[in-house]
Motif scaffolding. Structure first.
Motif, PDB file in Angstrom:
ATOM      1  N   ILE A  62       0.889  -1.170   0.000  1.00  0.00           N
ATOM      2  CA  ILE A  62       0.000   0.000   0.000  1.00  0.00           C
ATOM      3  C   ILE A  62       0.923   1.216   0.000  1.00  0.00           C
ATOM      4  O   ILE A  62       1.252   1.767   1.049  1.00  0.00           O
ATOM      5  N   THR A  63       1.374   1.594  -1.188  1.00  0.00           N
ATOM      6  CA  THR A  63       2.420   2.617  -1.293  1.00  0.00           C
ATOM      7  C   THR A  63       1.963   3.958  -0.728  1.00  0.00           C
ATOM      8  O   THR A  63       2.773   4.682  -0.154  1.00  0.00           O
ATOM      9  N   GLU A  64       0.684   4.299  -0.877  1.00  0.00           N
ATOM     10  CA  GLU A  64       0.175   5.583  -0.371  1.00  0.00           C
ATOM     11  C   GLU A  64       0.297   5.687   1.143  1.00  0.00           C
ATOM     12  O   GLU A  64       0.396   6.780   1.697  1.00  0.00           O
ATOM     13  N   LEU A  65       0.288   4.553   1.838  1.00  0.00           N
ATOM     14  CA  LEU A  65       0.376   4.540   3.293  1.00  0.00           C
ATOM     15  C   LEU A  65       1.722   4.042   3.808  1.00  0.00           C
ATOM     16  O   LEU A  65       1.936   3.960   5.013  1.00  0.00           O
ATOM     17  N   ASN A  66       2.631   3.691   2.871  1.00  0.00           N
ATOM     18  CA  ASN A  66       3.924   3.121   3.224  1.00  0.00           C
ATOM     19  C   ASN A  66       3.753   1.886   4.119  1.00  0.00           C
ATOM     20  O   ASN A  66       4.393   1.747   5.152  1.00  0.00           O
ATOM     21  N   ARG A  67       2.848   1.024   3.698  1.00  0.00           N
ATOM     22  CA  ARG A  67       2.527  -0.192   4.449  1.00  0.00           C
ATOM     23  C   ARG A  67       2.461  -1.398   3.527  1.00  0.00           C
ATOM     24  O   ARG A  67       2.251  -1.271   2.328  1.00  0.00           O
ATOM     25  N   ARG A  68       2.612  -2.574   4.115  1.00  0.00           N
ATOM     26  CA  ARG A  68       2.380  -3.851   3.435  1.00  0.00           C
ATOM     27  C   ARG A  68       1.360  -4.603   4.269  1.00  0.00           C
ATOM     28  O   ARG A  68       1.364  -4.510   5.497  1.00  0.00           O
ATOM     29  N   ASN A  69       0.495  -5.352   3.601  1.00  0.00           N
ATOM     30  CA  ASN A  69      -0.479  -6.116   4.349  1.00  0.00           C
ATOM     31  C   ASN A  69      -0.719  -7.471   3.704  1.00  0.00           C
ATOM     32  O   ASN A  69      -0.364  -7.711   2.557  1.00  0.00           O
ATOM     33  N   ALA A  70      -1.318  -8.343   4.478  1.00  0.00           N
ATOM     34  CA  ALA A  70      -1.722  -9.669   4.025  1.00  0.00           C
ATOM     35  C   ALA A  70      -2.958 -10.049   4.821  1.00  0.00           C
ATOM     36  O   ALA A  70      -3.223  -9.484   5.883  1.00  0.00           O
ATOM     37  N   PHE A  71      -3.703 -11.010   4.296  1.00  0.00           N
ATOM     38  CA  PHE A  71      -4.928 -11.447   4.946  1.00  0.00           C
ATOM     39  C   PHE A  71      -4.905 -12.950   5.171  1.00  0.00           C
ATOM     40  O   PHE A  71      -4.386 -13.706   4.350  1.00  0.00           O
ATOM     41  N   ILE A  72      -5.476 -13.364   6.290  1.00  0.00           N
ATOM     42  CA  ILE A  72      -5.683 -14.769   6.616  1.00  0.00           C
ATOM     43  C   ILE A  72      -7.106 -14.902   7.156  1.00  0.00           C
ATOM     44  O   ILE A  72      -7.796 -13.899   7.371  1.00  0.00           O
ATOM     45  N   SER A  73      -7.507 -16.120   7.398  1.00  0.00           N
ATOM     46  CA  SER A  73      -8.744 -16.387   8.124  1.00  0.00           C
ATOM     47  C   SER A  73      -8.402 -17.245   9.323  1.00  0.00           C
ATOM     48  O   SER A  73      -7.517 -18.102   9.250  1.00  0.00           O
ATOM     49  N   ASP A  74      -9.108 -17.007  10.438  1.00  0.00           N
ATOM     50  CA  ASP A  74      -8.896 -17.871  11.602  1.00  0.00           C
ATOM     51  C   ASP A  74      -9.590 -19.209  11.376  1.00  0.00           C
ATOM     52  O   ASP A  74     -10.149 -19.458  10.302  1.00  0.00           O
ATOM     53  N   ASN A  75      -9.579 -20.065  12.354  1.00  0.00           N
ATOM     54  CA  ASN A  75     -10.171 -21.392  12.215  1.00  0.00           C
ATOM     55  C   ASN A  75     -11.678 -21.347  11.986  1.00  0.00           C
ATOM     56  O   ASN A  75     -12.267 -22.318  11.531  1.00  0.00           O
TER      57      ASN A  75
ATOM     58  N   ASN B 236     -13.113 -16.118  10.161  1.00  0.00           N
ATOM     59  CA  ASN B 236     -13.057 -14.669  10.365  1.00  0.00           C
ATOM     60  C   ASN B 236     -11.808 -14.103   9.698  1.00  0.00           C
ATOM     61  O   ASN B 236     -10.718 -14.673   9.840  1.00  0.00           O
ATOM     62  N   VAL B 237     -11.958 -12.995   9.018  1.00  0.00           N
ATOM     63  CA  VAL B 237     -10.855 -12.386   8.274  1.00  0.00           C
ATOM     64  C   VAL B 237      -9.974 -11.590   9.235  1.00  0.00           C
ATOM     65  O   VAL B 237     -10.469 -10.799  10.046  1.00  0.00           O
ATOM     66  N   ILE B 238      -8.656 -11.803   9.131  1.00  0.00           N
ATOM     67  CA  ILE B 238      -7.673 -11.073   9.899  1.00  0.00           C
ATOM     68  C   ILE B 238      -6.663 -10.467   8.942  1.00  0.00           C
ATOM     69  O   ILE B 238      -6.117 -11.149   8.075  1.00  0.00           O
ATOM     70  N   GLU B 239      -6.450  -9.184   9.074  1.00  0.00           N
ATOM     71  CA  GLU B 239      -5.432  -8.479   8.279  1.00  0.00           C
ATOM     72  C   GLU B 239      -4.177  -8.334   9.129  1.00  0.00           C
ATOM     73  O   GLU B 239      -4.262  -8.073  10.326  1.00  0.00           O
ATOM     74  N   LEU B 240      -3.029  -8.502   8.508  1.00  0.00           N
ATOM     75  CA  LEU B 240      -1.744  -8.208   9.135  1.00  0.00           C
ATOM     76  C   LEU B 240      -1.170  -7.022   8.384  1.00  0.00           C
ATOM     77  O   LEU B 240      -1.173  -7.003   7.145  1.00  0.00           O
ATOM     78  N   ILE B 241      -0.673  -6.031   9.114  1.00  0.00           N
ATOM     79  CA  ILE B 241      -0.128  -4.837   8.467  1.00  0.00           C
ATOM     80  C   ILE B 241       1.195  -4.473   9.101  1.00  0.00           C
ATOM     81  O   ILE B 241       1.393  -4.644  10.305  1.00  0.00           O
ATOM     82  N   ALA B 242       2.122  -4.018   8.256  1.00  0.00           N
ATOM     83  CA  ALA B 242       3.465  -3.671   8.718  1.00  0.00           C
ATOM     84  C   ALA B 242       3.998  -2.510   7.894  1.00  0.00           C
ATOM     85  O   ALA B 242       3.525  -2.255   6.786  1.00  0.00           O
ATOM     86  N   PRO B 243       5.005  -1.814   8.433  1.00  0.00           N
ATOM     87  CA  PRO B 243       5.646  -0.765   7.624  1.00  0.00           C
ATOM     88  C   PRO B 243       6.249  -1.394   6.368  1.00  0.00           C
ATOM     89  O   PRO B 243       6.735  -2.526   6.398  1.00  0.00           O
ATOM     90  N   ALA B 244       6.233  -0.644   5.264  1.00  0.00           N
ATOM     91  CA  ALA B 244       6.816  -1.141   4.002  1.00  0.00           C
ATOM     92  C   ALA B 244       8.317  -1.052   4.049  1.00  0.00           C
ATOM     93  O   ALA B 244       8.902  -0.312   4.774  1.00  0.00           O
TER      94      ALA B 244
END
Length: 135
Positions: free
Chosen positions: A111-124, A127-135
């Motif tokens: 996500i270049t506009e926010l200087n972030r990277r993200n990924a998505f998983i689902s729990d067991n 339910n959708v969970i996003e992980l976000i970190a600095p780029a």
């Protein structure tokens, strides 16, 4: 008047049969700890915590939601969609999830506009969970 608010917890309703597997999933995958377990109104309530993130698991559901292997298929209907965990290193988090058998349902995306990277998983439970970190 402006209402002053802060995040307290997210609640996840589930089938009673899914309670112990869900506690195990969040403790094993993300290191949550059970901080309280109680009963009332014919339901079981379990509170999990990891640093300042708290999740309330409560029994009472009668059906399971369908799981998805693609985060984009979860965008309809209009509803609360996901919770997001901030991580220091997205690649390390994705590797950790893979070690625990948790597949990605989306990303990693930049996500270049926010200087972030993200990924998505689902729990067991799906339910959708996003992980976000600095780029």
């Amino acid at each position: 008047m402006t209402l002053s608010i802060s995040q307290d917890h997210i609640g996840i309703v589930l089938l009673e049969d899914d309670l112990e597997p869900t506690i195990a999933w969040y403790t094993e995958v993300f290191g949550f700890e059970v901080v309280r377990r109680t009963e009332g109104f014919g339901q079981i309530y379990v509170f999990l915590a990891n640093n300042d993130i708290r999740i309330e698991l409560l029994t009472g559901a009668t059906t399971r939601q369908p799981k998805s292997d693609d985060v984009f298929t979860t965008l309809d209907p209009s509803r609360y969609h996901h919770l997001c965990f901030a991580v220091d290193d997205l690649d390390a988090a994705v590797a950790h999830l893979a070690d625990h058998g948790v597949p990605l349902t989306g990303g990693p995306f930049d996500i270049t506009e926010l200087n972030r990277r993200n990924a998505f998983i689902s729990d067991n439970l799906g339910n959708v969970i996003e992980l976000i970190a600095p780029a």
